[in-house]
Design a protein around this motif. Structure first.
Motif, PDB file in Angstrom:
ATOM      1  N   TYR A 249       0.849  -1.188   0.000  1.00 26.46           N
ATOM      2  CA  TYR A 249       0.000   0.000   0.000  1.00 26.46           C
ATOM      3  C   TYR A 249       0.890   1.246   0.000  1.00 26.46           C
ATOM      4  O   TYR A 249       1.838   1.353   0.781  1.00 26.46           O
ATOM      5  CB  TYR A 249      -0.904   0.014   1.227  1.00 26.46           C
ATOM      6  CG  TYR A 249      -1.887  -1.140   1.256  1.00 26.46           C
ATOM      7  CD1 TYR A 249      -3.136  -1.026   0.661  1.00 26.46           C
ATOM      8  CD2 TYR A 249      -1.552  -2.345   1.873  1.00 26.46           C
ATOM      9  CE1 TYR A 249      -4.030  -2.083   0.679  1.00 26.46           C
ATOM     10  CE2 TYR A 249      -2.445  -3.409   1.893  1.00 26.46           C
ATOM     11  CZ  TYR A 249      -3.681  -3.272   1.296  1.00 26.46           C
ATOM     12  OH  TYR A 249      -4.572  -4.326   1.302  1.00 26.46           O
ATOM     13  N   ALA A 250       0.569   2.190  -0.887  1.00 21.27           N
ATOM     14  CA  ALA A 250       1.362   3.420  -0.988  1.00 21.27           C
ATOM     15  C   ALA A 250       0.437   4.599  -1.229  1.00 21.27           C
ATOM     16  O   ALA A 250      -0.524   4.508  -2.006  1.00 21.27           O
ATOM     17  CB  ALA A 250       2.374   3.316  -2.130  1.00 21.27           C
ATOM     18  N   ASP A 251       0.741   5.691  -0.578  1.00 18.69           N
ATOM     19  CA  ASP A 251      -0.048   6.920  -0.696  1.00 18.69           C
ATOM     20  C   ASP A 251      -0.001   7.415  -2.145  1.00 18.69           C
ATOM     21  O   ASP A 251       1.071   7.681  -2.690  1.00 18.69           O
ATOM     22  CB  ASP A 251       0.525   7.978   0.242  1.00 18.69           C
ATOM     23  CG  ASP A 251      -0.358   9.210   0.344  1.00 18.69           C
ATOM     24  OD1 ASP A 251      -1.158   9.469  -0.574  1.00 18.69           O
ATOM     25  OD2 ASP A 251      -0.229   9.934   1.344  1.00 18.69           O
ATOM     26  N   GLU A 252      -1.178   7.533  -2.748  1.00 17.95           N
ATOM     27  CA  GLU A 252      -1.272   7.935  -4.149  1.00 17.95           C
ATOM     28  C   GLU A 252      -0.718   9.331  -4.397  1.00 17.95           C
ATOM     29  O   GLU A 252      -0.268   9.638  -5.513  1.00 17.95           O
ATOM     30  CB  GLU A 252      -2.736   7.882  -4.578  1.00 17.95           C
ATOM     31  CG  GLU A 252      -3.005   8.230  -6.023  1.00 17.95           C
ATOM     32  CD  GLU A 252      -4.480   8.226  -6.331  1.00 17.95           C
ATOM     33  OE1 GLU A 252      -4.896   7.458  -7.223  1.00 17.95           O
ATOM     34  OE2 GLU A 252      -5.233   8.989  -5.685  1.00 17.95           O
ATOM     35  N   SER A 253      -0.693  10.180  -3.392  1.00 18.38           N
ATOM     36  CA  SER A 253      -0.302  11.577  -3.584  1.00 18.38           C
ATOM     37  C   SER A 253       1.063  11.917  -3.001  1.00 18.38           C
ATOM     38  O   SER A 253       1.472  13.079  -3.037  1.00 18.38           O
ATOM     39  CB  SER A 253      -1.354  12.506  -2.959  1.00 18.38           C
ATOM     40  OG  SER A 253      -1.431  12.297  -1.554  1.00 18.38           O
ATOM     41  N   ASN A 254       1.787  10.922  -2.493  1.00 24.89           N
ATOM     42  CA  ASN A 254       3.075  11.185  -1.849  1.00 24.89           C
ATOM     43  C   ASN A 254       4.126  10.205  -2.369  1.00 24.89           C
ATOM     44  O   ASN A 254       4.158   9.042  -1.947  1.00 24.89           O
ATOM     45  CB  ASN A 254       2.950  11.076  -0.334  1.00 24.89           C
ATOM     46  CG  ASN A 254       4.250  11.395   0.384  1.00 24.89           C
ATOM     47  OD1 ASN A 254       5.261  11.708  -0.237  1.00 24.89           O
ATOM     48  ND2 ASN A 254       4.230  11.305   1.703  1.00 24.89           N
ATOM     49  N   PRO A 255       5.017  10.628  -3.264  1.00 25.45           N
ATOM     50  CA  PRO A 255       6.011   9.705  -3.834  1.00 25.45           C
ATOM     51  C   PRO A 255       6.970   9.136  -2.792  1.00 25.45           C
ATOM     52  O   PRO A 255       7.478   8.030  -2.958  1.00 25.45           O
ATOM     53  CB  PRO A 255       6.751  10.565  -4.857  1.00 25.45           C
ATOM     54  CG  PRO A 255       6.527  11.974  -4.424  1.00 25.45           C
ATOM     55  CD  PRO A 255       5.168  11.994  -3.802  1.00 25.45           C
ATOM     56  N   LEU A 256       7.209   9.878  -1.709  1.00 21.77           N
ATOM     57  CA  LEU A 256       8.159   9.408  -0.706  1.00 21.77           C
ATOM     58  C   LEU A 256       7.624   8.220   0.083  1.00 21.77           C
ATOM     59  O   LEU A 256       8.403   7.443   0.653  1.00 21.77           O
ATOM     60  CB  LEU A 256       8.532  10.548   0.240  1.00 21.77           C
ATOM     61  CG  LEU A 256       9.230  11.745  -0.413  1.00 21.77           C
ATOM     62  CD1 LEU A 256       9.616  12.780   0.632  1.00 21.77           C
ATOM     63  CD2 LEU A 256      10.462  11.299  -1.189  1.00 21.77           C
ATOM     64  N   ASP A 257       6.319   8.052   0.118  1.00 24.39           N
ATOM     65  CA  ASP A 257       5.737   6.912   0.817  1.00 24.39           C
ATOM     66  C   ASP A 257       6.141   5.611   0.132  1.00 24.39           C
ATOM     67  O   ASP A 257       6.619   4.675   0.782  1.00 24.39           O
ATOM     68  CB  ASP A 257       4.217   7.059   0.875  1.00 24.39           C
ATOM     69  CG  ASP A 257       3.572   5.986   1.745  1.00 24.39           C
ATOM     70  OD1 ASP A 257       4.162   5.624   2.777  1.00 24.39           O
ATOM     71  OD2 ASP A 257       2.482   5.508   1.388  1.00 24.39           O
ATOM     72  N   LEU A 258       5.959   5.530  -1.176  1.00 31.39           N
ATOM     73  CA  LEU A 258       6.349   4.329  -1.906  1.00 31.39           C
ATOM     74  C   LEU A 258       7.867   4.157  -1.898  1.00 31.39           C
ATOM     75  O   LEU A 258       8.378   3.045  -1.759  1.00 31.39           O
ATOM     76  CB  LEU A 258       5.838   4.393  -3.349  1.00 31.39           C
ATOM     77  CG  LEU A 258       6.200   3.188  -4.223  1.00 31.39           C
ATOM     78  CD1 LEU A 258       5.684   1.894  -3.618  1.00 31.39           C
ATOM     79  CD2 LEU A 258       5.673   3.362  -5.640  1.00 31.39           C
TER      80      LEU A 258
END
Length: 354
Positions: A249-258
């Protein structure tokens, strides 16, 4: 974003080179408009991706965006990049790097790459090339990446896949090393609505031992994970044999999350598999540009391979919801004055790697 542009880019000592796509995407002009409005000293290189037999309506949209960009940017140059060779091989990334290598960066303090209207197969090699220039002590001194985020618009664009899966230029990772032949191979594809055929082709190409699909959560549509799980039910349950606990699961609006998630997974697997042949992680970012940036950062930092199926063409249907959806500008400052100088190399597996 507008406030940062006025405070930073418009400073007297700054001179900016904008590298952006001159394509059909309605977001093509937004970053350029923001920079122009800030009053910064600005030159531009506009990349026009050339694919065989483009749809007439998209060609007209691309030509209109190109004209708008040329009117907006007084000092601009259009570079045409052939995405496919005469033998239908994917050459877009290599051609983009060759074109960027010919540019003179001496007069510029900052380079801004706007990937909003660039394909992943073009933007990834371009950003890696510019990053390596800075690592080598060459100009430009600062590298920024921008993208205009609009999930509704992303969903309205249909990719027509080619039949040539492969690794993006500059992103083969360790796939060609003999030491990787016995490695436990994990594939991290980004699940995207309408991309089942492309992802199945890539699965056959990568031949992973395990698959951990990446899904957007949180997302603009709270039910997006359920929608994707329903669309990919055959792949998840049988073709790819995915345990539901292995969804990423990764935040669609935050590249640093993925980005952080991939790095954590990479470090965990390196420790687990180091005595039994090692681990090889393969990324396949096919959807949101925001999440693709996260994959890009992880791939550059850990030298991970990126398997991709280039689009031979596109189609797009824009309704009033997509056209009027809120546009979010995302900025990442990848290299330059924001970091300690000289910038220490990032460490991976006990060795200094970029």
């Amino acid at each position: 974003m507008a406030e940062f542009a006025q405070d930073y880019f418009a400073a007297d000592k700054r001179k900016i080179l904008l590298i952006a796509g001159a394509g059909f995407d309605p977001r093509s002009t937004l970053v350029a408009q923001c920079l122009v409005d800030s009053g910064t000293a600005l030159d531009a290189v506009l990349i026009k991706e050339i694919r065989p037999k483009p749809r007439q309506n998209l060609s007209e949209l691309a030509e209109g965006n190109k004209s708008d960009l040329e009117d907006l940017l007084q000092n601009s140059e259009v570079i045409e990049i052939e995405i496919f060779g005469t033998d239908n091989a994917v050459v877009g990334g290599r051609n983009a790097v060759k074109a960027l290598h010919k540019l003179n960066y001496d007069d510029f303090t900052d380079v801004v790459v706007d990937i909003s209207a660039l394909s992943i197969g073009t933007s990834f090699p371009a950003i890696r090339y510019l990053t390596e220039r800075i690592d080598a002590g060459l100009k430009p001194g600062n590298l920024h990446v921008f993208v205009t985020h609009n999930p509704s618009l992303d969903n309205s664009i249909t990719h027509i896949p080619s039949d040539a899966p492969g690794y993006i230029h500059g992103f083969r990772g360790g796939t060609s090393l003999d030491s990787s032949s016995k490695a436990a191979k994990l594939w991290l594809p980004q699940l995207v609505a309408g991309r089942r055929p492309a992802l199945n082709v890539l699965h056959s190409y990568v031949e992973p031992h395990d698959t951990c699909p990446i899904v957007p959560f949180p997302a603009a549509n709270p039910r997006q994970v359920d929608i994707l799980a329903d669309e990919y039910i055959v792949e998840l349950e049988s073709a790819w044999s995915v345990d539901t606990r292995n969804l990423v699961y990764a935040d669609e609006s935050n590249p640093l999350d993925l980005y952080r998630t991939i790095l954590n997974l990479h470090e965990l697997r390196q420790r687990v598999f180091q005595d039994i042949g090692g681990s090889l992680m393969v990324l396949s970012p096919l959807g949101s540009k925001i999440m693709a940036i996260g994959a890009l950062l992880a791939a550059m930092e850990r030298n991970l391979p990126v398997a991709y199926l280039e689009a031979i063409g596109y189609d797009m249907v824009i309704g009033p919801i997509q056209a009027n959806a809120e546009q979010k500008l995302v900025h990442l400052w990848l290299e330059g004055d924001a970091y300690p100088q000289p910038r220490p190399k990032l460490k991976s597996n006990g060795s200094a790697n970029k």
